[in-house]
Design a protein around this motif. Sequence first.
Motif, mmCIF file in Angstrom:
data_model
loop_
_atom_site.group_PDB
_atom_site.id
_atom_site.type_symbol
_atom_site.label_atom_id
_atom_site.label_comp_id
_atom_site.label_asym_id
_atom_site.label_seq_id
_atom_site.Cartn_x
_atom_site.Cartn_y
_atom_site.Cartn_z
ATOM 1 N N PHE A 12 0.829 -1.200 0.000
ATOM 2 C CA PHE A 12 0.000 0.000 0.000
ATOM 3 C C PHE A 12 0.871 1.260 0.000
ATOM 4 N N LEU A 13 1.948 1.282 0.826
ATOM 5 C CA LEU A 13 2.834 2.449 0.847
ATOM 6 C C LEU A 13 3.530 2.623 -0.506
ATOM 7 N N GLU A 14 3.927 1.509 -1.099
ATOM 8 C CA GLU A 14 4.565 1.611 -2.407
ATOM 9 C C GLU A 14 3.582 2.134 -3.456
ATOM 10 N N LYS A 15 2.336 1.717 -3.325
ATOM 11 C CA LYS A 15 1.293 2.193 -4.257
ATOM 12 C C LYS A 15 1.078 3.688 -4.100
ATOM 13 N N ASP B 257 5.158 5.276 -10.484
ATOM 14 C CA ASP B 257 5.101 4.328 -11.589
ATOM 15 C C ASP B 257 4.447 3.019 -11.186
ATOM 16 N N TYR B 258 3.690 3.034 -10.106
ATOM 17 C CA TYR B 258 3.083 1.781 -9.649
ATOM 18 C C TYR B 258 2.016 1.288 -10.641
ATOM 19 N N TRP B 259 1.320 2.257 -11.222
ATOM 20 C CA TRP B 259 0.207 1.867 -12.122
ATOM 21 C C TRP B 259 0.677 1.253 -13.428
#
Length: 661
Positions: A87-90, A95-97
Amino acid sequence: QDIGQSPRSPQDHGQERRQPGALGSAPDPSRTALGTLCSPRWERLDIRNTVGNIPMEWYQDFPHIGYDLHGKKIFKPIRTKDELDRFLEKMESPDYWRTVQDKMTGADVKLTDEQVELVTRLQRGHFGEVKFNPYEPAVDFFSSQVMLHPVTNRPADKRSFIPSLIEKEKVSRLVHAIKMGWIKPRKPAEDTPAFYDLWAQEDPNSILGRHKMHVPAPKLPLPGHEESYNPPPEYLPTEEEKLAWEEQEASERKRNFLPQRFRCLRQVPAHPRFIHERFERCLDLYLCPRQRKMRVNVDPEDLIPRLPKPRDLQPFPTAQALVYRGHTSLVRCLSISPHGQWLASGSDDGTVKFWEVCSARCVKTVPVRGAVKSLAWNPSPLLCLVAIAVEQSVLLLNPGLGDTLLREATDRLLGSYVAPEEARPQPVAWEEASGEDWRQGVRLVVKHGKPLTQVAWHGKGDYFASVAADNSHLQVLLHQASKRWSQAPFRRSRGPVQRVLFHPARPFLFVATQRCVRVYNLLRQELAKKLLPNCQWVSSMALHPGGDNLICGSYDSKLAWFDLDLSTKPYRVLRHHKAALRAVAFHPHYPLFASGSDDGSVIVCHGMVYNDLLQNPLIVPVKVLKGHAPAHELGVLDVLFHPSQPWLFSAGADGTIRLYT
């Protein structure tokens, strides 16, 4: 389908795209789906999973995910992140998407802008290559002018004028077989006629068999007075009749002679057409087919189908138990609550009354300012709601009966509606009730602008249909109560609609016009079936709880039973009533159905539907119930079964409601 591959354009058909290393070298990783998405990683690691096209779930219990070109294991990347880390990385990674996981190696791959654009185009159904034009002008390869000579001038093959050696060998083998006597030519058929005894097969041991099978010739009719040499005066034709007889064709004349009068038998001349009549008589005997018919002695009782006795088919309503009095005019419609405790009735006196079924006590009366044409209780046991068709509006009424939690849940459901930001055009107007109408229980008013004839609920209790007395395409409308949304399912009218019904389990809508019943598939938005009741005017219809059988009542005193899996024509037509049928109904659980007529009677029939498709339904009339007095040339206007008990309600033109148990 590979994501990274773009379709070939017509210009590239027939020739391969030449790229460095495409011939005689290893396949280029950038040409595959995985290589297109992560070509930099390929250049850096050179990892290729060689397991082939298999489900990758087979490796979920192993530390590796496949094997490379050298046969070494490709180990899965170490993943120690929990849900909070993801969740934190998201939230932090921009560039998570655009990061995807490669199923073949388990690694995370970041897509470039060109790859994201390619995926977006493929999801929209476009071609992968931007410059590809799918609408290229067609090339006319053939001219429209007829040519005298062929397009090609290729010389003929050598085999076209050289005799075939294979056929030569076949002919030589056939000639050798004929010489050796293996193949014999066909003998010419003998032309000698064959005579046989026509009656010899009847009884070979009897010489007089043909006499037993003798069929006498039909006798000529006896002569009448008009054939006498001195007929009575009324048989003699006048001059006008003689002229008309001579002008007629020989085949159109009633008799082939004209009556004449002679003073004595001595003056009668010879018959001029005697030989011609004898020839016609012989010709008729020669050409007339005659057959001996064997008379079969059959008991008439054996031709009647054997039906079970009514006492073996119990339970069914047999006697009148209660009479509900209170309406001052004819009662047109009935509806009962899902649990069977409350009964609602609509009348032409402008009121809707709610009765307690067991005590026949009127617990509530709601004035609606107009004649009630139809009403229907919501079939959902989680709602306490009644739809009432009055004049040009449909009233959604909460009668306030039964459980308090149920009444409050109904009001909360109707009050939880949130209007959309953009108003959508609708064929009707939804309004909330206020003032005295709210205190009486009316919650919503659906104004149609045209007189209504029927309202019917869907089985789940959120949708309902209304029928208007109009020949346009807006005479049947579908409404959703929770979203206050209405729509017209048909683009044009197929005739005046009499009744509509929803299928209990399938997305089918039954629409009955005057001469036919149309079955529409709401999911596919098409006509599924057209039923032909073979009656003049359909008045009512009811659907079996199983959904595979339908009954239709008509004003010409017919009741048609349809087996929807069998045919579009009636399986059985019943003519038990002497006047027009006004209502028909099926019992939800028992194998019973009933019909009410203007003759003041209600006929209860046993209708058993079997699970075996090869066995026809069993239809047996079991009881005729009488109690209503005809008034205004009307009798029973509506019939209704109790949801759990074998009880029957009937509404009549005499202003009473009767319960048969």
